[in-house]
Design an enzyme around this catalytic site. Structure first.
Site, PDB file in Angstrom:
ATOM      1  N   GLU A 252       0.817  -1.224   0.000  1.00 32.88           N
ATOM      2  CA  GLU A 252       0.000   0.000   0.000  1.00 32.88           C
ATOM      3  C   GLU A 252       0.848   1.269   0.000  1.00 32.88           C
ATOM      4  O   GLU A 252       0.627   2.176   0.801  1.00 32.88           O
ATOM      5  CB  GLU A 252      -0.955   0.007   1.203  1.00 32.88           C
ATOM      6  CG  GLU A 252      -2.084  -0.991   1.074  1.00 32.88           C
ATOM      7  CD  GLU A 252      -3.194  -0.806   2.101  1.00 32.88           C
ATOM      8  OE1 GLU A 252      -2.913  -0.329   3.211  1.00 32.88           O
ATOM      9  OE2 GLU A 252      -4.344  -1.150   1.782  1.00 32.88           O
ATOM     10  N   ASP A 325      -9.154  -8.224   3.313  1.00 37.24           N
ATOM     11  CA  ASP A 325      -8.890  -7.210   4.343  1.00 37.24           C
ATOM     12  C   ASP A 325      -9.974  -7.148   5.415  1.00 37.24           C
ATOM     13  O   ASP A 325     -10.807  -6.240   5.377  1.00 37.24           O
ATOM     14  CB  ASP A 325      -8.740  -5.832   3.672  1.00 37.24           C
ATOM     15  CG  ASP A 325      -8.187  -4.795   4.630  1.00 37.24           C
ATOM     16  OD1 ASP A 325      -7.729  -5.182   5.706  1.00 37.24           O
ATOM     17  OD2 ASP A 325      -8.217  -3.600   4.296  1.00 37.24           O
ATOM     18  N   GLU A 353     -13.103  -1.749  11.937  1.00 40.90           N
ATOM     19  CA  GLU A 353     -12.983  -0.956  10.709  1.00 40.90           C
ATOM     20  C   GLU A 353     -14.106  -1.259   9.725  1.00 40.90           C
ATOM     21  O   GLU A 353     -14.678  -0.354   9.128  1.00 40.90           O
ATOM     22  CB  GLU A 353     -11.626  -1.229  10.047  1.00 40.90           C
ATOM     23  CG  GLU A 353     -11.486  -0.561   8.692  1.00 40.90           C
ATOM     24  CD  GLU A 353     -10.141  -0.809   8.011  1.00 40.90           C
ATOM     25  OE1 GLU A 353      -9.258  -1.433   8.614  1.00 40.90           O
ATOM     26  OE2 GLU A 353      -9.990  -0.355   6.854  1.00 40.90           O
TER      27      GLU A 353
HETATM   28  C1  GCV Z   1      -2.905   0.543   8.617  1.00 41.59           C
HETATM   29  C2  GCV Z   1      -6.439  -1.519   5.325  1.00 41.59           C
HETATM   30  C3  GCV Z   1      -6.831  -0.335   6.154  1.00 41.59           C
HETATM   31  C4  GCV Z   1      -5.656   0.585   6.385  1.00 41.59           C
HETATM   32  C5  GCV Z   1      -4.550  -0.228   7.049  1.00 41.59           C
HETATM   33  C6  GCV Z   1      -4.191  -1.392   6.125  1.00 41.59           C
HETATM   34  C7  GCV Z   1      -3.140  -2.301   6.758  1.00 41.59           C
HETATM   35  O1  GCV Z   1      -6.123  -1.131   4.023  1.00 41.59           O
HETATM   36  O2  GCV Z   1      -7.886   0.323   5.559  1.00 41.59           O
HETATM   37  O3  GCV Z   1      -6.065   1.637   7.200  1.00 41.59           O
HETATM   38  O4  GCV Z   1      -3.408   0.552   7.302  1.00 41.59           O
HETATM   39  O5  GCV Z   1      -5.332  -2.164   5.901  1.00 41.59           O
HETATM   40  O6  GCV Z   1      -3.540  -3.246   7.424  1.00 41.59           O
HETATM   41  O7  GCV Z   1      -1.965  -2.064   6.598  1.00 41.59           O
END
Ligand code: GCV
Length: 679
Positions: A252, A325, A353
């Site tokens: 990411e 995720d 989340e």
């Molecule tokens: C900490 C998802 C979440 C992100 C998170 C990422 C990860 O994409 O939306 O906020 O980042 O996972 O676990 O690294």
């Protein structure tokens, strides 16, 4: 009895009036002192009993395991004694029998991951600002109230066996490795240590160039290696029992070894070598995917499978439970059934989340149990995820499990009172993954809400214990046990996933797919609805992600008739008129599931309203108001998804369910950015 108004800060460690007890100890240390005081302050057993706390080497005990009887605790380590004491007190308070038992942990390292940023904000945090990092020019100062809070935090963790905390976000700031921040980590570590909570930090892989003045952060560069070696040495000078690093790399947009043409193993091993002399570890995340044409669900496996056996023995690969995720329901990540020569640890998400933030009531133990009990068939039938990760199927030097924390500065720590149960459940399952969700819920409700003081035979409450059990404990527990499935139903039933609006990950957005957005960050990519049907074909006629699972699971998933219906649309693109097991079409089933989810939340409201006499007003009002909000939101989810998907199915919503209450066009505008009714 007046039920004292509660801000929830005492969590499941409610103060009860203790009876006198004598405690003998075979050793003195700050941890043993804590254990002794906990007994003295919380003893609910026979008045004047004598309890012996004994450190004695015993081969049947593993790490911080313990032997317990109603009058003694024996362990190899001081922490074993502390965990034994919490166990004894829990059994007393929940009126569970105490027989002679030997109790060993399922995982050696039971770690919270805090996604806390140096400016005090928390990524995906819904309970206020960070417990550790404050915004402002004095952000590195350590105050008396910080120390008090960290101590409470450590105690809460120890009470359920959590023994590690990663103090900052995996999207890490390089600042974390500068002197001021490391000194603050030391200050936190000093407070957490007596409670057995080891500190770890997340690091940014490009730190050597960002803060070290080096031209590169290439893991094979001699200066880079030296820089990390020195950095790790400096950390151990400050914190001799430091746990290690958690690393999100080449993921990411975060920098990583791939930026220099190196592999995950090159990166992880370079850091692991720096930790070797200090017994530290590297937790290297496998949450990797990029914007290429390959199904996102396949990418982590593809990147890691050829590296199996190439990692040092103090590296452990941290893998999210599902291949995408933290969705309300995912099949397990195929990596859990694939890596045989590499230690691997599950990453669960305690913070909600994708499950309604701190507004929706979601008890997550059933979701985690479903995952841990999933059969990977890696070494034949019975190779559950629990077994492929806890060291029982493979000899691995480290065993560990992580949970992304849901804590913050809110008085009640977690935003929603019931979100406390997920912190509790994570700790309990990390300690013993064989516990049932029901038992954990039972314990948590009793510890958190029981107004009865067991040390006092006079019952001062306006109701009897059996009233409380029948009218509060039982229905509330059932509500908890049903809560995650209700969310799956009104958000993403039958294997649908990732159809949220934009990046908030709260409201519905099945239509979300701006022309310029990365495809795998849109909802359209995941549900693939068209005039024929809906769902992501991951069988050999589609992305063939099923190839990553062992037989016979692979064939079971490939066949639309044998694929479990709760993940049907994860693996198949299914015609709208496909007849499901109950004889109804896919479209009708989808509609009934959305409707059932909404109805369930309406039932939760009744259960909670009826529990009013048994809960103090503050916690009662808070949960009541959140359930109302959840009900409205569940309705929005149902309307949004059914009205949107109906544009493809062109079939009426079955007439025996409630009609939508919103117009699709309004929902498209209101749920795009902020969650509806967010409080
Ligand atoms: C900490 C998802 C979440 C992100 C998170 C990422 C990860 O994409 O939306 O906020 O980042 O996972 O676990 O690294």
């Amino acid at each position: 009895m007046t039920l004292h108004s509660q801000n929830g800060h005492d969590i499941w460690l409610q103060n009860k009036k203790a009876k006198p007890v004598n405690v003998t100890t075979s050793k003195q240390s700050s941890t043993i002192d804590i254990a002794k005081n906990e007994l003295i302050n919380g003893w609910q057993g026979p008045e004047g009993a004598t309890i012996a706390l004994t450190i004695k080497k015993d081969k049947s005990l593993h790490k911080d395991g313990f032997k317990i009887t109603s009058t003694s605790i024996q362990a190899n380590t001081d922490l074993g004694i502390l965990y034994g004491v919490y166990d004894l007190l829990r059994r007393q308070q929940t009126e569970t029998s105490i027989k002679d038992e030997t109790i060993n942990p399922s995982y050696d390292r039971r770690i919270l991951n805090h996604w806390d940023n140096p400016n005090g904000s928390i990524e995906r945090g819904y309970a206020g600002k960070s417990l550790f990092w404050h915004y402002g020019k004095d952000s590195l100062a350590v105050t008396e109230s910080d120390i008090k809070l960290w101590k409470e935090y450590a105690r809460i963790n120890a009470s359920v066996g959590i023994n590690g905390a990663v103090l900052n976000n995996v999207n890490a700031s390089p600042m974390m490795l500068t002197q001021g921040y490391l000194e603050k980590v030391k200050a936190i570590a000093d407070v957490l240590r007596p409670y057995g909570v080891k500190t770890y930090i997340s690091i940014k892989f490009s730190s050597p160039s960002l803060i070290g003045g080096l031209k590169t952060s290439d893991p094979l560069d001699a200066d880079v290696i030296k820089w990390w070696n020195n950095k790790v040495k400096d950390i151990y000078k400050l914190i001799p029992d430091f746990g290690g690093f958690l690393v999100k790399a080449s993921s990411e947009g975060q920098p990583g070894p791939q930026d220099y043409g190196r592999t995950h193993a090159d990166g992880a091993n370079m850091l692991a070598d720096a930790f070797k002399p200090f017994n530290g570890i590297v937790m290297w995340r496998a949450f990797v995917y990029s914007a290429n044409d390959e199904d996102r669900a396949k990418q982590a496996y593809n990147e890691f499978i050829n590296l199996d056996g190439k990692f040092r023995d103090n590296v452990i690969i941290q893998v999210k439970n599902g291949p995408i995720d933290f969705q309300p329901r995912e099949p397990f990540s195929p990596l859990f059934g694939a890596l045989k020569k590499t230690a691997i640890m599950p990453e669960l998400q305690i913070t909600q989340e994708y499950l309604g933030h701190s507004i929706h009531l979601a008890y997550l133990a059933p979701m985690w149990k479903e995952f841990l009990d999933s059969d990977t068939y890696q070494e034949g039938k019975g190779s559950t995820v629990a077994k492929t990760t806890d060291g029982s199927l493979f000899d691995q030097k480290i065993s560990a499990i992580a949970g992304v924390a849901n804590t913050g500065l809110d008085n009640n720590w977690t935003g929603h009172t019931f979100a406390q149960s997920n912190w509790y459940a994570f700790g309990r399952l990390a300690w013993n993954h064989e516990l049932s969700s029901e038992q954990i819920a039972d314990e948590w409700v009793k510890l958190t809400f029981s107004p009865f003081d067991l040390s006092n035979s006079e019952n001062k409450a306006d109701f009897s214990k059996s009233d409380w059990s029948n009218n509060f404990l039982k229905p509330v527990k059932q509500m908890m046990l049903d809560s995650r499935e209700a969310i799956v139903d009104y958000m993403m039933p039958l294997g649908l996933h990732h159809i949220f609006s934009a990046n908030e990950h709260y409201g519905p957005g099945p239509w979300y797919g701006p022309a310029r957005a990365r495809k795998d960050w849109t909802s359209l990519y995941y549900h693939k609805a068209d005039s024929l049907g809906i769902g992501f074909d991951r069988t050999p006629t589609g992305s063939n992600a099923t190839i990553q699972y062992e037989e016979p699971l692979r064939s079971q998933l490939n066949n639309i008739e044998t694929c479990p219906e709760n993940v049907l649309l994860w693996f198949h693109h299914v015609p709208w008129d496909y007849k499901m097991k109950n004889g109804k079409t896919l479209w009708d089933n989808l509609a009934y599931r959305y409707d059932a989810g909404v109805k369930k939340v309406r039932e939760f409201q009744k259960i909670w309203d009826m529990s009013k006499p048994y809960v103090d007003s503050k916690r009662f009002d808070e949960v009541q108001s959140k359930l109302r909000n959840q009900s409205r939101n569940a309705q929005v989810w149902k309307d949004a998804c059914l009205l949107y998907f109906q544009e493809f199915s062109n079939i009426p919503i079955p007439y025996d369910i409630e009609r939508p209450m919103h117009d699709l066009e309004d929902l498209k505008i209101s749920t795009m950015k902020r969650p509806l009714d967010y409080k």
